[in-house]
Design a protein around this motif. Structure first.
Motif, PDB file in Angstrom:
ATOM      1  N   PRO A  78       5.093  -8.992   3.165  1.00  0.00           N
ATOM      2  CA  PRO A  78       4.692  -7.740   2.523  1.00  0.00           C
ATOM      3  C   PRO A  78       3.205  -7.786   2.198  1.00  0.00           C
ATOM      4  O   PRO A  78       2.636  -8.868   2.012  1.00  0.00           O
ATOM      5  N   VAL A  79       2.568  -6.645   2.147  1.00  0.00           N
ATOM      6  CA  VAL A  79       1.166  -6.599   1.770  1.00  0.00           C
ATOM      7  C   VAL A  79       0.939  -5.400   0.862  1.00  0.00           C
ATOM      8  O   VAL A  79       1.502  -4.327   1.066  1.00  0.00           O
ATOM      9  N   ALA A  91      -5.732   1.288  -1.923  1.00  0.00           N
ATOM     10  CA  ALA A  91      -5.718  -0.174  -1.827  1.00  0.00           C
ATOM     11  C   ALA A  91      -4.902  -0.635  -0.624  1.00  0.00           C
ATOM     12  O   ALA A  91      -5.303  -1.556   0.096  1.00  0.00           O
ATOM     13  N   THR A  92      -3.765   0.009  -0.396  1.00  0.00           N
ATOM     14  CA  THR A  92      -2.933  -0.353   0.753  1.00  0.00           C
ATOM     15  C   THR A  92      -3.627   0.009   2.055  1.00  0.00           C
ATOM     16  O   THR A  92      -3.623  -0.779   3.024  1.00  0.00           O
ATOM     17  N   ARG A  93      -4.218   1.183   2.082  1.00  0.00           N
ATOM     18  CA  ARG A  93      -4.928   1.617   3.286  1.00  0.00           C
ATOM     19  C   ARG A  93      -6.071   0.660   3.612  1.00  0.00           C
ATOM     20  O   ARG A  93      -6.284   0.298   4.779  1.00  0.00           O
ATOM     21  N   THR A 149       3.643  -0.019   1.825  1.00  0.00           N
ATOM     22  CA  THR A 149       4.024   1.316   1.375  1.00  0.00           C
ATOM     23  C   THR A 149       3.029   2.330   1.941  1.00  0.00           C
ATOM     24  O   THR A 149       2.226   2.008   2.812  1.00  0.00           O
ATOM     25  N   THR A 150       3.076   3.549   1.447  1.00  0.00           N
ATOM     26  CA  THR A 150       2.287   4.630   2.011  1.00  0.00           C
ATOM     27  C   THR A 150       0.795   4.306   2.091  1.00  0.00           C
ATOM     28  O   THR A 150       0.229   3.677   1.184  1.00  0.00           O
ATOM     29  N   GLN A 156      -8.389  -3.693   6.849  1.00  0.00           N
ATOM     30  CA  GLN A 156      -9.064  -4.994   6.897  1.00  0.00           C
ATOM     31  C   GLN A 156      -8.337  -5.946   7.837  1.00  0.00           C
ATOM     32  O   GLN A 156      -8.962  -6.687   8.601  1.00  0.00           O
ATOM     33  N   LEU A 157      -7.017  -5.937   7.789  1.00  0.00           N
ATOM     34  CA  LEU A 157      -6.248  -6.781   8.703  1.00  0.00           C
ATOM     35  C   LEU A 157      -6.441  -6.328  10.152  1.00  0.00           C
ATOM     36  O   LEU A 157      -6.534  -7.156  11.065  1.00  0.00           O
TER      37      LEU A 157
END
Length: 281
Positions: free
Chosen positions: A8-9, A44-46, A38-39, A51-52
């Motif tokens: 998970p990230v 932060a998730t975006r 998540t979305t 970055q990955l």
């Protein structure tokens, strides 16, 4: 053996790259990283996924990055895994991805570092259902300086993989048999429970009907069904207390052998045999 990392990230993409670096140090042939998030409406998730996406072509040219958005049953991305419904949907995705990897004969490395704690809990449940002896669950222990720096790759000694033990249902992954036909982990859990209950009932039947003598069977039934003491059993069966004790000692010994136990007593027999006697009353 080719392997896949499932992780998970959230806001810390370094937990994915650190896991990959440490696995490669161990000589693992990781070919794919399945990253659950998540979305992407959350900044932060975006940013983590972006970055990955930039780092993989540079640092992991031979590893495929496959981000997977956690969605509800309607296909709408989850804003967070903070409710029972969201957690169930996240569990379904975790289960499906691990099952797919096992059916492809890949070794699975599941990282439970990062993301919501409920993801880690459901990840462990999916591992219990689907893992075989080659698969691993990992936690990451990182030095505070590494966490603070947000560096994607650790220096020597800055991070360690800690193996988390998994109590598996079987030595063979059910994903490689006809046991688990559904992509729904809750159906799989129900099926496993049914199989375990059926096995327990078969073993109880064999113990009562084949291992015990008729006299031992009478004594055991009075313990399991009525909870009688040795004195009460002796009075009910017109036997001496000493004879009842002999029957019980023999039954306990046979129970240790049949059920592969180190210890057996009247509480053990009640626990193991109550369903059998209920169904046969």
């Amino acid at each position: 053996m080719e392997s896949v990392l499932v992780a998970p990230v959230g806001s810390k993409p370094q937990l994915v790259t650190i896991a990959l670096d440490l696995l490669r140090e161990r000589g693992e042939d990781v070919r794919e990283a399945v990253v659950l998030h998540t979305t992407l409406d959350r900044p932060a998730t975006r940013a983590s996924i972006a970055q990955l996406g930039k780092e993989f072509p540079r640092a992991y040219k031979d590893i495929r990055l496959r981000p997977i958005c956690l969605c509800d049953e309607r296909g709408i991305p989850l804003a967070d895994v903070d409710s029972a419904l969201a957690a169930r949907e996240a569990f379904r995705v975790l289960y499906r991805e691990i099952k797919t990897a096992k059916q492809a004969r890949r070794r699975v490395h599941l990282s439970i570092a990062g993301g919501r704690k409920i993801i880690a809990v459901y990840g462990m449940t999916a591992a219990q259902l689907l893992f075989d002896s080659n698969d691993r669950v990992w936690h990451i222990s990182s030095k505070p300086a590494l966490v603070a720096s947000k560096a994607l790759h650790p220096q020597p000694g800055q991070a360690t993989l800690i193996r988390v033990p998994v109590l598996r249902w079987s030595d063979v992954s059910p994903a490689l048999t006809d046991l688990i036909l559904s992509d729904d982990p809750f159906e799989a859990l129900q099926r496993q429970e049914e199989l375990l209950q059926a096995d327990a009932l078969r073993l109880a039947r064999a113990f009562v009907e084949r291992a015990l003598t008729p006299s031992e069977r009478d004594v055991v039934q009075l313990i399991v069904c009525e909870g009688l003491t040795d004195n009460q059993i002796a009075e009910r069966t017109c036997r001496s207390v000493k004879t009842v004790g002999h029957h019980l000692s023999s039954a306990y010994r046979k129970a240790r052998v049949t059920f592969e136990l180190r210890h057996a007593d009247r509480h053990t027999l009640t626990s193991l045999l109550s369903t059998y006697y209920t169904l046969n009353s």
